[in-house]
Structures are given as C-alpha cells and as structure tokens.
Motif scaffolding. Structure first.
Motif, PDB file in Angstrom:
ATOM      1  N   ILE A 550      42.122  39.531  38.632  1.00 10.82           N
ATOM      2  CA  ILE A 550      41.197  40.675  38.568  1.00 10.82           C
ATOM      3  C   ILE A 550      41.229  41.323  37.184  1.00 10.82           C
ATOM      4  CG2 ILE A 550      42.855  42.359  39.503  1.00 10.82           C
ATOM      5  CD1 ILE A 550      40.483  43.683  40.975  1.00 10.82           C
ATOM      6  N   ARG A 551      42.363  41.231  36.497  1.00 12.09           N
ATOM      7  CA  ARG A 551      42.468  41.854  35.176  1.00 12.09           C
ATOM      8  C   ARG A 551      41.569  41.168  34.138  1.00 12.09           C
ATOM      9  NH1 ARG A 551      47.098  41.882  37.731  1.00 12.09           N
ATOM     10  NH2 ARG A 551      47.816  39.914  36.823  1.00 12.09           N
ATOM     11  N   ASP A 552      41.170  39.935  34.422  1.00 10.48           N
ATOM     12  CA  ASP A 552      40.288  39.221  33.491  1.00 10.48           C
ATOM     13  C   ASP A 552      38.886  39.812  33.436  1.00 10.48           C
ATOM     14  OD1 ASP A 552      42.276  37.479  32.838  1.00 10.48           O
ATOM     15  OD2 ASP A 552      41.412  35.738  33.850  1.00 10.48           O
ATOM     16  N   VAL A 553      38.490  40.574  34.452  1.00  5.40           N
ATOM     17  CA  VAL A 553      37.105  41.065  34.487  1.00  5.40           C
ATOM     18  C   VAL A 553      37.039  42.579  34.285  1.00  5.40           C
ATOM     19  CG1 VAL A 553      36.326  39.151  35.929  1.00  5.40           C
ATOM     20  CG2 VAL A 553      37.101  41.271  37.022  1.00  5.40           C
ATOM     21  N   ILE A 554      38.160  43.180  33.879  1.00  4.68           N
ATOM     22  CA  ILE A 554      38.225  44.612  33.601  1.00  4.68           C
ATOM     23  C   ILE A 554      38.664  44.778  32.151  1.00  4.68           C
ATOM     24  CG2 ILE A 554      39.466  46.750  34.173  1.00  4.68           C
ATOM     25  CD1 ILE A 554      39.588  45.737  37.076  1.00  4.68           C
ATOM     26  N   ALA A 555      37.910  45.570  31.386  1.00  5.61           N
ATOM     27  CA  ALA A 555      38.168  45.648  29.947  1.00  5.61           C
ATOM     28  C   ALA A 555      39.586  46.134  29.663  1.00  5.61           C
ATOM     29  CB  ALA A 555      37.142  46.560  29.282  1.00  5.61           C
ATOM     30  N   PHE A 556      39.973  47.232  30.307  1.00  6.15           N
ATOM     31  CA  PHE A 556      41.284  47.814  30.044  1.00  6.15           C
ATOM     32  C   PHE A 556      41.993  48.021  31.379  1.00  6.15           C
ATOM     33  CE2 PHE A 556      38.458  49.141  26.570  1.00  6.15           C
ATOM     34  CZ  PHE A 556      39.150  48.607  25.490  1.00  6.15           C
ATOM     35  N   PRO A 557      42.573  46.945  31.924  1.00  5.77           N
ATOM     36  CA  PRO A 557      43.151  47.010  33.274  1.00  5.77           C
ATOM     37  C   PRO A 557      44.556  47.602  33.280  1.00  5.77           C
ATOM     38  CG  PRO A 557      43.411  44.806  32.392  1.00  5.77           C
ATOM     39  CD  PRO A 557      42.729  45.619  31.317  1.00  5.77           C
ATOM     40  N   LYS A 558      45.034  47.857  34.467  1.00  4.94           N
ATOM     41  CA  LYS A 558      46.394  48.329  34.632  1.00  4.94           C
ATOM     42  C   LYS A 558      47.250  47.205  35.214  1.00  4.94           C
ATOM     43  CE  LYS A 558      45.386  53.080  34.301  1.00  4.94           C
ATOM     44  NZ  LYS A 558      43.930  52.894  34.099  1.00  4.94           N
ATOM     45  N   THR A 559      48.554  47.323  35.000  1.00  7.42           N
ATOM     46  CA  THR A 559      49.468  46.325  35.547  1.00  7.42           C
ATOM     47  C   THR A 559      49.676  46.592  37.034  1.00  7.42           C
ATOM     48  OG1 THR A 559      51.410  47.678  35.222  1.00  7.42           O
ATOM     49  CG2 THR A 559      50.733  46.311  33.369  1.00  7.42           C
ATOM     50  N   ILE A 560      50.471  45.739  37.643  1.00 10.76           N
ATOM     51  CA  ILE A 560      50.773  45.887  39.048  1.00 10.76           C
ATOM     52  C   ILE A 560      51.580  47.164  39.305  1.00 10.76           C
ATOM     53  CG2 ILE A 560      52.932  44.566  39.090  1.00 10.76           C
ATOM     54  CD1 ILE A 560      51.579  43.043  41.514  1.00 10.76           C
TER      55      ILE A 560
END
Lengths: 590, 590
Positions: A550-560
């Motif tokens: 899911i982090r691949d499709v969010i510009a600035f994602p959060k970790t688990i």
C-alpha cells in the motif's frame, strides 16, 4: 559555458521525453537530472532525465564537472544518432542533443541509494526516510501518476452521472461505534475534542436528507488501529451515496466506473456484467465472503452424505452440530504423505485441528481415512466433490466457522501452490444478501453486521421479530481477486422500520439518543430512500499498478508503527502548545 | 393508492426538473419532497421538489394526507397545463403530472424554519444546527453544486497542463513557524503528537525535489487561530507547484484557470492579461497590498509638495519622518461639516488621529485647513490629486504605515458610500516584487516576508548584505476586487544562496537544523528551480457564487467559535480514550 542573459529563465522548450527524429536540427533547451554520465575521452554522453523520459546529450567540452543527480539546463541542437546507436527502448532513442551551452542549476550530494538500479535492494526504511529520492527513482512516481489519473477519471465519470463532489469535515465528532478515533484537543473549548473521521458515512446520509440527491467524494479517512502491513492510519476512500435508487443502480454505476478505470489506467478490458453471489453461497463454496474467483477449487459440503458414518471423529463432529466439507485437489494423488502433512500443518493456525484425506486412484479410494467409509459414502463424496482418478480429497470436520476459515486459507494456499491463478485475470464478484444481524461475542448480544441503518431485505422483514439471524440485508460488497474493494447498502428511510431495528438490537430510546442523537433527529425531517457504497481507493490503485504494498501508492506513507520516517513524526511538541490546549502527557504535567 | 409490486423500487423515470411539453402523454414516475400543497376542494395541486427543480402534480384523490417536506413517489401522465396556467419561471412550467398512483416514502416533522421562503430571516445558528434543512432550502445547495463544478473544472484544467494531483498527509509534523497547529496525540508513541497541516508547502517542494515536475492538489488545511467571520478552522486550498519555470508561467496558468472558472461556473467573461502592479506601487497609491481596482480614488503623496509648509501639524509630522497623503472625493464639496466629521471618526480606529480637509469650489479653496497653505502649495496639491471644482480633498499626516492603513480603509469606505463600485466587474491584479524581508516587531529582528525559501529578485541579490530591506523577492499575490485570492513565489534552489539568506536572518546552523532539518537535507540531493502558488478555494467559490459568508460555500461549516452546531462537536470523550493516549485534561487526570 553559460546562458548569460538567460541565467534566470528556467524554462525549457521540451521535456526529456518528447524529442524524436521530427525535431532534428531544432535548437532546444532541456532541463533535468544527470542520470548517467559516460566519458569517452573526447566526448561525454549524458543521459538527462525528467518525469517524462530520458534524452541523450553529447558534450564536446569534457572539462565540465557533472555528477549523478545534479540538475542542469542545456541548449543544443537535435541530431539523429549515428546508425546502429539508436535505442529502441527509449521514446527519444533515435536522437541526441549536441550541447552548445550548459548551466548547472544545482549540484547534489551522493544519494544514500543508487537511483539507477531498476530492481532496488535497499531497505524500505531507508527509502521512506528519503522518500523524495525513492519517488525520483521512477517506479513510485509512475504509480502516483496512475493514481492521479484514476482520481481524475473517477471524478469525470461521477460528475457525468450527476454526482456532486462535496467536501465533508475533517474535524468531526468522536462516535462510540466503530474503530478507535484519532482525537484533536480543542483549544477554544478546553477538555473537549474533535475526532478525525473514520468515514463520512453520517455526512453522506445527511446530504441525502438535504436533497443533494447524488454525492461522491474522494476522501481521506482515519483509523487509529494497530496496523497490518496493508493498512495505513490515513487512507483514501471513494465515497458514494444516491437517493431514489436500488442496489442495481449502484452495481451498474460501480461496474462501469471500474471498467473505465481498468481500461484508462491499465489498458485492461474488463468483462461487463460482474458475477453475483449471495453471502450464503460464498460461505458455502469458498468459506469466506470475499472469494478469489480466478480459480475454482470449491469447498463441498459432505456432512449430509455422512449422516450415518461410522468414522468416529466425523460422527462426533456431527453429533456436536459441526460440519464437514471437502476440497478436491486435482492430480493430488501424486502427493507424498510428507507433502500432505505440510498441508495439515498449514491449516492448524486457522482453527482446525487437522485434515482428513484420501486418494482416488484408478484402483479406487486409497490411503488416509478411506477405509472408514462405506462404498455408498465414498461414491457420494466422489460425485459431490467432482473427484476423478488421480485426485486427492481433503476434508475438514469441525464447527462450521472453523471449517470455513481453515479451508478458505487452504484453498488460497493451494491456488498459489499449484499455479491455478491467472495473474492477468480480473474476477469481479458482487457479494449480496449479507445477514442483517450478527452475534457479537464481546457483548454477548445481537449486533448489526454492518450498521443499524442498513435496510433489511424486503422479503425478510417479518423475520426481524421471529428469527432475526435469518434476516438478510440489502448490503453488498464488491470483491476482486479475493480482495474486498468496497461495500455498501441500501439505508433505512422509514422511521418505523428503524425503530423496529433498534428494538431488535435491544437499544433503549436513551441509548439510541446517546449514540445517534442528532442523526436520528435529522432523519425525521423527510428522508428519501437512499443507498451508497465506499471503495478503498488505495487498494484500487494497488490493483491498477500491480503492487501488494500500500505504501507504493501513497506519496508520503507511514510505517506499520504509524511513523513518518522522513518528517520524523509524530514528534514531541513545546510545553506552551500543550498548555494552550490545557492537556498534559505522562512526561509533561499540566 | 399504492404501487403494489413496485413498493421497493425507488427508481424514478425523470427528475423534477426535466419534463416539458415534449413529454406530454408519457407515463412517468417522479420522486421528491412536497414543497407546497394547494387544496382546491375537488383537486389537490402539489409542487414536488428535488435538487433539479419542481414539477406540479395534480391529485384527484383529495383524501391523501400530505404535508410539507414529506417524501413521496408518484406515477402519472404528463399533460399540458390549461391555457393561462403555465409558469414561465419554471423549466417544467408548461406541464403538470396527473397522478395515478402515489406512495409516501417518508413523513416529516414540521421543520424548525420554513423552507419555502427565499429570503430567509432566521438565525444562522438555527440554520447551522439543522444544516441538512438549510442545504435543502436550495440556496446553499446551489453554491455547493457550483463548488463541485469548480473543483472538477480546476482538476480537468490542471491535468490538461500535465499537473498531477498528489495527496499529501493530514497527519504531519508540528513546525515552529507559522500559525498555531492542531495537534493529534499519538497512541503508539505516547507523549508525541502529529499536527494537521497548515498547508502542504514542504510536501509540494519535496515533490519537486522528487522530480514530480508539476503538482497540484485541492486540499484541506488547518489553522487553530481565533477565527474572524471569514475564516474557518479547516479551509480548502488549491495548491500548485512546478519545476523549471518562471513567475510568468504561474501568471499565465492561473489567469487561464480563473478565466475558465468564471466562464464555466458563473458565465462571466473575464478580460485576459491581468494588470500587474508592484508592491511599492500598491502601497503608494492604495495604501495596501490588495487594492480593489474596481474604482479609482487613489491615494496621492503630498509631502514632497509640503516640504516647507507652515501648517504646524503637517510640519511636525514631516519633521518626525512621517508622511502626508491625500484622497480627492469627487463632488465632495457638497458634504456638510457633519458628514466630514463622520469620515474623520471613521478613520480613527485605524491608527490615524484624524483627517485634514478642504473644499475646492468655483471660488477657490475653502474651509478646513485651506487657510494654512500657500497658493503654490494649494496649486501643487490640486494638480497632484486631480482636484476639480466641487471636490473635497481629505489629507492624512502620520507615520507612513498609519497613513496607508487609515486611507486604505477610508478609500474602500468611500467607494461603497458613493457607489463607485461596479458589483459586476472583476478587477484582477497581480501584485509583484514584494519585499523579501520585513521587520518583526515581536522578535525585534529581520524576518522573511513570506518564508525563508523565497527567491530574491535577481537584480537585488547584492543588496542582501548591504541593504536587505530594499531586496525585492520573486513573490506574487493574485488579488481580485480587494481580496487576496492567493499567492506564491519562486523558491530558492541554490544552496549557497539559501545559506546567505539564513545568514541574513541571523539563523545559526543549529537553528536552521532544528527548524528545517530534514527539508534542508532533501534540498541537497539535486533541487530543480521551482515555484508555485496557493489559491484560497473557499474564497474563490464565494466570488463565483456572490456571497460574503464563507459558511455558505462549505457543506458543514464551523461557527466562529470553531463549533459544529449540528454534530455538537468538539465534545467530551470517554476516559478510556484519554487513557489509551496517555493524556489528561484539566478535568480528567491521568
């Protein structure tokens, strides 16, 4: 080499992705990042990169200091590459630019990871810390561009069907239902809090009460849950609601949207008229409510065939009200005892104590539990489960929930193991007729399967009082390849029916008032029949861009751990900030 | 009367806004709200309303109980209204529907305010408490529909210019600069906080570092400030950033977007090639940096003409380094002493102790302070301020800031008072060449006028060290009719120049690291020249829908006390919620 008077004019004539043989002899100005430098002694070749592509530059001045990731601007003439030097993989592969002037716009430190490599083997932690470089690498960038395109296509489509996009508040009210809220302390009203919305559910229903008729929104939602690898604390939802419609309208609207998105954003033709399956059928044949229909391998009920079995374990299961289902593994008779033992170990974490098995060879049933069954039973199972010579029959006997859960996981495991899944197929299915009520173990009482505003199936309304667990609802999920893409329902618009539901849920007037107060009030001023759906937009973009992360499709994602590694947040704040809010943390007293 | 088998089919064949003479004789199904009921004894007329319009129904069965705001569905035949009964104001005014079957979908309590009245005189508080009814009234609904259209037009336009929409996080990091942050306590990392973004400024610059090239977003932003009537704690911004461009690109992009929005959402043709004015010109002639250019009435500098004046008050002002400016009120010689006194009272709250005045009649200068000036001075002022016979000259003498502030307010006041403003005109102006630095009284030091990443004007870079307050920046605002619609700047991409700016601001390396740490790090990996703009989207929609009330263009707005009256939030939360976050309020200890 310098532009001189143009020093502060950063405009380019073309991007790095568009020059072709048609532009030969033109004088152009390009800007971008130095992707690769090759020094040939008397010549330097530079691959200049931007979002749009890559263009080869030729410098005769070999003295210019240039390193990877420096940003430069060049002026030069387009010329055809020498014969045999064309690069068919690049859109610009037939030309190069002979540089006449070059300006270094900014130099660059050596990046913490190599941006040239396509299959990058660095930790995701390092990539997230320098997300701006991770995006620059190209792969994430392309996914973000698909996401942008999918948002525009969705919006154009929804607007063309008269759905208005209405922005709903981020600073909302904390509700007792659902997942854990993110809270925002109020400075103006100390001691009180806003909550970030888990979904705009109430707002969209209120918009229907307002007469908005057709609403949609691509909207960020928030849940303070312990994250799984495929969840983010803030996620994006395509939220839809309409008045004066029936589920068929939502099916049609959603199907055509998905067909359009797969076509426009992925170039894939999806078959119209998605399958429909009732919740009961899904549970019966796939053991779950989001079946992956890219492969068959169905669960088969066997308990009715074994009502008089002498096999003690099965007999006991049936006596305890349990169920028996089987899976037929095509060609599975080849499997060794050891391989079968592995499958038995596989299901154990999912609530099953084990599996029974037997093989059908040309000589008849062999091995495992085959000796415990009568010929009639064996023939019955063979027919029911579609067993042929050379197949393996796996059987689970336990409480129905455990059998379903275990065999669902086993089915998906076998699907991968035996390459039964065509990765390029898109098996959409509408799961309909969900039960209206469910038994809540935590509260030891009946609860709503979705939410208490879900419309019961019109044929089942009489059952609310007499046999509530049998009541179906007008709730539906759209499932793709085993993922729940979204779900929704027809909502109750009749206050008498709503009261009956609250009564069935044993909610007193006071509890209803406390939990849903203003919302129930709103519904009393003339509520149209309405219904809607919410689709997980991140998941949708993941499917459009072929990623499981899911982090691949969010510009600035959060970790688990819900951390932004780049910005280093959440972070400590100044004492004055807490004082103004009149709150204290364990470390910082009021 | 009942549909029978169709009971649960809520679909209509048409909306209430589309039937015309072309549909006569068709059997249709309509749904909507009972807007008005007129009982003619043997017939009942119902105006049925939905988002799309209103249709007249005729019922022969007068026994049906129907009240205002009940939701009904009807089947009937379209017929032409009797001659003389057509309603030219309604799109459906030539037809009516003879009802054959009617179903009451939901009844309604009597609304707390009348939804029929077009100019509604109820408190905004009551309207906000029942926002869903306020929207249903029609006026707010129309504004929300314009907003939806403006969002789609904006997105289509930006996409057609290769700008990708990238969603940036809502859960961000609290920064020491700027306004007060809304904080969100972290449960996973007790004692730390997220902050809601005041703008995606850093994210959009990081996207340029990432090579995204062209970014935009329609995005909610948050400021925990004491609200003015035209502010909301959460507001919407159109945020834009691009690489390898110059301010001219932003002007062109923004102008064409605004022209398109005014055309498509308001039907107004806006003249291209917006005016440009330097910040210095604005301050000189209008006393503010967001001049309303729908009317002239400029400020005229008079102090150079009065260098040797004997008028003691002016003499003293000039001796103290103050300034004198005048405003010529056309035809103002007609004004009574009392009226002029009112103007003097008007300016007092804005930092001026009063105004001097004199009238130019056919007999020469008369009244007020005219007797204190020499003929040369009088003639000079007359020419400078464009004074004709019959005009009034108003003069302010004080510190330049006070003169500008007072006369700016006076100018706008007079513009309204004398009807100088054409309400149907749209006077766009780009205000450019803002100063790079400003003096911060709170900190008693030089600060950035915008932010420390703003590019200085290329001609003024040498002045940074020698005469910093004279340095202009490449910052710009777009102003419409006296409102700042938005602003932006070229950003610094050269690390040496950035270091020079930090030095000029007397920020140590440690302070820079603490305030901007990860951002400065990001800029060091190859930053392209980039620039952008942010437009206040709520304000823009207000201008497109002719309202001065920001709450009119937000579906579920907050009051000036940052309260949502409908949801009753912010609200108290359960002790367990605070315990999980490990925070305490004054009332509820840890």
């Amino acid at each position: 080499m310098h532009f001189g008077e143009n020093m502060f004019d950063y405009r380019r004539t073309h991007t790095c992705g568009e020059l072709t043989k048609k532009n030969v002899n033109e004088v152009v100005k390009l800007s971008g990042w130095v992707h690769r430098r090759r020094d040939l002694g008397n010549l330097v070749f530079i691959d200049l990169r931007d979002r749009y592509g890559m263009t080869q530059l030729v410098l005769e001045d070999t003295s210019t200091k240039l390193r990877a990731e420096w940003v430069i601007s060049v002026r030069g003439q387009v010329r055809e590459r020498k014969s045999g030097m064309a690069n068919a993989k690049l859109a610009t592969g037939e030309i190069e630019v002979a540089v006449e002037a070059l300006e270094i716009l900014s130099s660059a430190k050596i990046p913490p990871f190599n941006l040239n490599e396509e299959s990058l083997e660095v930790s995701e932690e390092l990539r997230l810390t320098h997300r701006y470089l991770d995006i620059r690498r190209g792969d994430i960038m392309q996914k973000l561009l698909v996401r942008s395109k999918a948002m525009l296509e969705t919006r154009s489509y929804m607007n063309s069907h008269n759905f208005a996009e209405v922005t709903t508040p981020v600073l909302g009210r904390s509700t007792p239902e659902g997942a854990r809220d993110y809270l925002v302390p109020s400075r103006v009203h100390p001691g009180t809090f806003y909550a970030l919305p888990q979904s705009p559910q109430m707002f969209k229903q209120l918009l229907m009460v307002s007469g908005m008729d057709r609403y949609f929104q691509i909207v960020q939602c928030f849940r303070d849950e312990d994250l799984r690898s495929d969840r983010q604390p803030e996620f994006t939802q395509l939220d839809i609601e309409m008045s004066f419609g029936v589920p068929e309208d939502i099916y049609e609207l959603t199907e055509n949207l998905l067909i359009r998105l797969f076509k426009e954003c992925k170039g894939v033709d999806v078959e119209p008229n998605f399958k429909r399956m009732t919740h009961a059928q899904c549970m019966e044949h796939y053991g779950c409510d989001r079946p992956d229909l890219r492969f068959d391998l169905r669960l088969h009920r066997l308990d009715d065939l074994l009502a008089e079995t002498e096999f003690s374990i099965f007999k006991e299961t049936l006596a305890n009200g349990g169920c028996i289902k089987g899976l037929c593994v095509k060609g599975g008779a080849e499997m060794s005892r050891k391989e079968i033992e592995k499958l038995i170990d596989f299901v154990k974490p999912f609530g099953l104590s084990g599996l029974a098995w037997m093989k059908r060879t040309t000589e008849g049933w062999q091995g495992g539990v085959s000796k415990f069954f009568s010929q009639k039973e064996l023939t019955g199972m063979e027919k029911r489960a579609g067993v042929d010579h050379g197949d393996l029959l796996l059987m689970a006997a336990s409480a129905e929930g455990a059998v379903n859960q275990g065999l669902d996981h086993l089915r998906r495991h076998l699907g991968k193991k035996f390459n039964l899944i065509n990765e390029n197929s898109y098996a959409f299915v509408w799961v309909v007729d969900f039960p209206l009520f469910t038994y809540s173990e935590t509260d030891d009482r009946m609860a709503s399967e979705h939410h208490p505003f879900t419309q019961p199936h019109p044929d089942d309304i009489a059952l609310i009082k007499t046999d509530p667990y049998k009541v179906r609802s007008l709730a539906y999920d759209i499932v793709l390849n085993g993922y729940e893409l979204g779900g929704g329902s027809q909502r109750i618009h009749d206050s008498h029916l709503q009261a009956e539901i609250f009564k069935a849920l044993q909610l007193s007037d006071e509890e209803v008032q406390e939990k849903f107060g203003f919302f129930i009030e709103a519904l009393s001023y003339g509520t149209p029949p309405h219904l809607g759906i919410a689709l997980g937009f991140d998941r949708l973009v993941m499917l459009l861009t072929d990623t499981d992360n899911i982090r691949d499709v969010i510009a600035f994602p959060k970790t688990i751990k819900a951390t932004d590694l780049m910005m280093q947040c959440p972070s400590q704040v100044r004492q004055e900030q807490l004082d103004e809010l009149e709150i204290a943390t364990k470390e910082k007293a009021l």
